[in-house]
Design an enzyme around this catalytic site. Structure first.
Site, mmCIF file in Angstrom:
data_model
loop_
_atom_site.group_PDB
_atom_site.id
_atom_site.type_symbol
_atom_site.label_atom_id
_atom_site.label_comp_id
_atom_site.label_asym_id
_atom_site.label_seq_id
_atom_site.Cartn_x
_atom_site.Cartn_y
_atom_site.Cartn_z
ATOM 1 N N ARG A 174 -10.706 -3.932 2.844
ATOM 2 C CA ARG A 174 -10.499 -2.917 1.787
ATOM 3 C C ARG A 174 -11.734 -2.756 0.895
ATOM 4 O O ARG A 174 -11.613 -2.570 -0.321
ATOM 5 C CB ARG A 174 -9.294 -3.269 0.911
ATOM 6 C CG ARG A 174 -7.959 -3.260 1.620
ATOM 7 C CD ARG A 174 -7.586 -1.855 2.105
ATOM 8 N NE ARG A 174 -6.212 -1.813 2.556
ATOM 9 C CZ ARG A 174 -5.796 -2.185 3.779
ATOM 10 N NH1 ARG A 174 -6.675 -2.586 4.683
ATOM 11 N NH2 ARG A 174 -4.528 -2.115 4.096
ATOM 12 N N SER A 245 0.210 0.308 -0.507
ATOM 13 C CA SER A 245 0.116 -1.031 -1.099
ATOM 14 C C SER A 245 -0.572 -0.927 -2.453
ATOM 15 O O SER A 245 -1.671 -0.386 -2.545
ATOM 16 C CB SER A 245 -0.715 -1.962 -0.221
ATOM 17 O OG SER A 245 -0.143 -2.099 1.046
ATOM 18 N N GLU A 341 -5.151 -2.270 -5.780
ATOM 19 C CA GLU A 341 -5.871 -1.611 -4.682
ATOM 20 C C GLU A 341 -6.298 -0.172 -5.005
ATOM 21 O O GLU A 341 -7.446 0.194 -4.754
ATOM 22 C CB GLU A 341 -5.026 -1.657 -3.409
ATOM 23 C CG GLU A 341 -5.833 -1.266 -2.192
ATOM 24 C CD GLU A 341 -5.027 -1.260 -0.916
ATOM 25 O OE1 GLU A 341 -4.821 -2.333 -0.361
ATOM 26 O OE2 GLU A 341 -4.623 -0.172 -0.480
HETATM 27 N N1 EPU Z 1 6.796 -9.517 2.714
HETATM 28 C C1 EPU Z 1 7.880 -9.995 2.016
HETATM 29 N N2 EPU Z 1 8.434 -9.193 1.070
HETATM 30 C C2 EPU Z 1 7.952 -7.957 0.795
HETATM 31 C C3 EPU Z 1 6.847 -7.460 1.508
HETATM 32 C C4 EPU Z 1 6.278 -8.267 2.470
HETATM 33 O O1 EPU Z 1 8.331 -11.093 2.227
HETATM 34 O O2 EPU Z 1 8.522 -7.309 -0.065
HETATM 35 C C5 EPU Z 1 6.230 -10.317 3.773
HETATM 36 C C6 EPU Z 1 6.538 -9.691 5.118
HETATM 37 O O3 EPU Z 1 7.759 -10.143 5.635
HETATM 38 C C7 EPU Z 1 5.374 -10.105 5.959
HETATM 39 C C8 EPU Z 1 4.236 -10.242 4.962
HETATM 40 O O4 EPU Z 1 4.816 -10.329 3.669
HETATM 41 O O5 EPU Z 1 5.605 -11.348 6.568
HETATM 42 C C9 EPU Z 1 3.253 -9.104 5.019
HETATM 43 O O6 EPU Z 1 3.925 -7.870 4.784
HETATM 44 P P1 EPU Z 1 3.694 -6.594 5.716
HETATM 45 O O7 EPU Z 1 3.721 -7.006 7.135
HETATM 46 O O8 EPU Z 1 4.657 -5.565 5.276
HETATM 47 O O9 EPU Z 1 2.214 -6.133 5.444
HETATM 48 P P2 EPU Z 1 1.441 -6.085 4.064
HETATM 49 O O10 EPU Z 1 0.533 -7.267 3.992
HETATM 50 O O11 EPU Z 1 2.421 -5.882 3.004
HETATM 51 C C10 EPU Z 1 -0.645 -4.767 4.899
HETATM 52 C C11 EPU Z 1 -1.478 -3.650 4.330
HETATM 53 C C12 EPU Z 1 -0.801 -2.299 4.586
HETATM 54 C C13 EPU Z 1 -0.642 -2.151 6.096
HETATM 55 C C14 EPU Z 1 0.207 -3.321 6.622
HETATM 56 C C15 EPU Z 1 0.320 -3.297 8.127
HETATM 57 C C16 EPU Z 1 -2.670 -4.562 2.421
HETATM 58 C C17 EPU Z 1 -2.742 -4.673 0.937
HETATM 59 N N3 EPU Z 1 -1.639 -3.862 2.901
HETATM 60 O O12 EPU Z 1 0.588 -4.755 4.183
HETATM 61 O O13 EPU Z 1 -1.660 -1.279 4.116
HETATM 62 O O14 EPU Z 1 -0.019 -0.920 6.409
HETATM 63 O O15 EPU Z 1 -0.422 -4.574 6.267
HETATM 64 O O16 EPU Z 1 -0.874 -3.695 8.707
HETATM 65 O O17 EPU Z 1 -3.550 -5.074 3.113
HETATM 66 C C18 EPU Z 1 -2.104 0.088 2.244
HETATM 67 O O18 EPU Z 1 -3.194 -0.478 2.159
HETATM 68 O O19 EPU Z 1 -1.773 1.024 1.446
HETATM 69 C C19 EPU Z 1 -1.165 -0.327 3.254
HETATM 70 C C20 EPU Z 1 0.049 0.186 3.364
#
Ligand code: EPU
Length: 345
Positions: A174, A245, A341
């Site tokens: 990012r 995010s 972000e």
């Molecule tokens: N999780 C929770 N509770 C929540 C949200 C997430 O327990 O409310 C856990 C999930 O179960 C999972 C982990 O946290 O094990 C990661 O969550 P998720 O897989 O949803 O991905 P993320 O880390 O929340 C990142 C990017 C997203 C991207 C997704 C998929 C960042 C800040 N965000 O989200 O990017 O779409 O991975 O690759 O890196 C964005 O930047 O706007 C964005 C949507």
């Protein structure tokens, strides 16, 4: 590249332009002066007059990664440079040049329709092509940086167009040279290199799970699966204002990580470069019980704690007040600092 025909050298100034429909959070914001940019040729004279008048300025693309204040002073450049075309093809890559104002998702869909796979894991990310390299958008095991050959931009410091190669852009999670130098570059064109040898990326567990019944998924299958996951987990900005995010996944060193793991054995994290560990910010926020939490019209999305939403009528102050409550609680509970972000203008 198709450029807008007969575009004036200097665009007309739009005064007191409401931006509510131009940011995915749906925040009320009035731009003091706004300019529609439809061709790079408009930039030298426009930027000379903006800088000459000592105005603050910024670029607005799809408005999907910004928190806009009630009043936006100075000049706002509305990025609308169109066009996409295949510019080169050799045995290794197909090169595609794209105007900064093109919609990112429509561009990804177009590459697949041309039988040019590679970008499918990045489907349905809101925003424009020009904004994609600035925060190095990434999802489901891919980052846009890997597919970029060069970027053309107007450098407001040198008051000249520059061409930056991928290796000049300091891409990281990012992050990019553009993000590190705010209010300097205006990205006008991105040239992508899409490898001829296509390898599906299924490292992201949720994506692999979605495709379990598809033994040899095509890029189109992955595109469809990514769209399905995103639609089920992330709120549609047309229905509920949001900027994806809201916090970055924080990076911690190995010793901080091991200490955290003792207190929180369930901690969700991913390995990162140089022995650092990337923590799932969504999990940290969720553990503090924030899903569905509200401060007035600003709230935490009930299905994904990393996404803040506008329930209707929120402004930048409401969103940032909620963000501070979350940052404070996560700091108290885990000793970890969360970074916002989106760009706060
Ligand atoms: N999780 C929770 N509770 C929540 C949200 C997430 O327990 O409310 C856990 C999930 O179960 C999972 C982990 O946290 O094990 C990661 O969550 P998720 O897989 O949803 O991905 P993320 O880390 O929340 C990142 C990017 C997203 C991207 C997704 C998929 C960042 C800040 N965000 O989200 O990017 O779409 O991975 O690759 O890196 C964005 O930047 O706007 C964005 C949507």
């Amino acid at each position: 590249m198709n450029r807008a025909k007969n575009a004036p050298a200097t665009p007309q100034a739009l005064s007191k332009l409401p931006l509510e429909s131009r940011n995915t959070f749906g925040l009320p914001s009035i731009a003091e002066l706004a300019y529609e940019i439809t061709t790079p040729d408009q930039l030298p004279s426009l930027m000379a007059s903006i800088l000459g008048a000592g105005l603050v300025w910024r670029v607005l693309g799809g408005g999907s990664n910004v928190v806009l204040p009630d009043n936006l002073p100075g000049a706002t450049l509305l990025m609308n440079i169109p066009g996409h075309e295949i510019t080169n093809s050799n045995e290794h890559y197909t090169e595609v040049a794209v105007g900064a104002g093109e919609n990112w998702h429509e561009f990804v869909a177009w590459t697949l329709a041309q039988d040019l796979p590679g970008l499918e894991n990045l489907a349905l990310i809101p925003g424009t092509v020009g904004a994609a390299p600035i925060q190095n958008i990434g999802a489901y095991g891919a980052e846009v940086a890997e597919f970029i050959k060069v970027i053309e931009a107007f450098d407001s410091q040198a008051q000249a167009f520059v061409t930056l190669r991928q290796e000049d852009c300091c891409f990281a999670y990012r992050d990019s040279y553009f993000k590190q130098n705010p209010a300097r570059f205006i990205v006008t064109k991105v040239v992508f290199k899409l490898p001829k040898k296509w390898v599906p990326r299924l490292s992201y567990a949720e994506l692999a799970k979605q495709l379990i019944a598809t033994p040899a998924p095509t890029a189109q299958n992955i595109f469809a699966a990514v769209c399905k996951i995103r639609q089920s987990k992330l709120p549609d900005p047309k229905i509920m204002g949001n900027a994806g995010s809201f916090f970055q996944n924080p990076l911690v060193d190995a010793s901080t990580y091991s200490k955290l793991l003792v207190s929180f054995p369930e901690l969700i994290s991913y390995p990162d470069t140089k022995g650092m560990r990337k923590l799932a910010a969504g999990w940290l926020i969720d553990q503090c019980g924030f899903k569905g939490y509200r401060v007035g019209p600003a709230g935490v999305y009930e299905k994904q704690a990393l996404v803040l939403v506008n329930h209707g009528g929120a402004n930048a102050h409401d969103i940032l007040t909620l963000a501070k409550v979350i940052q404070k609680k996560v700091q108290e509970r885990f000793g970890v600092e969360l970074y916002i972000e989106p760009n706060i203008f």
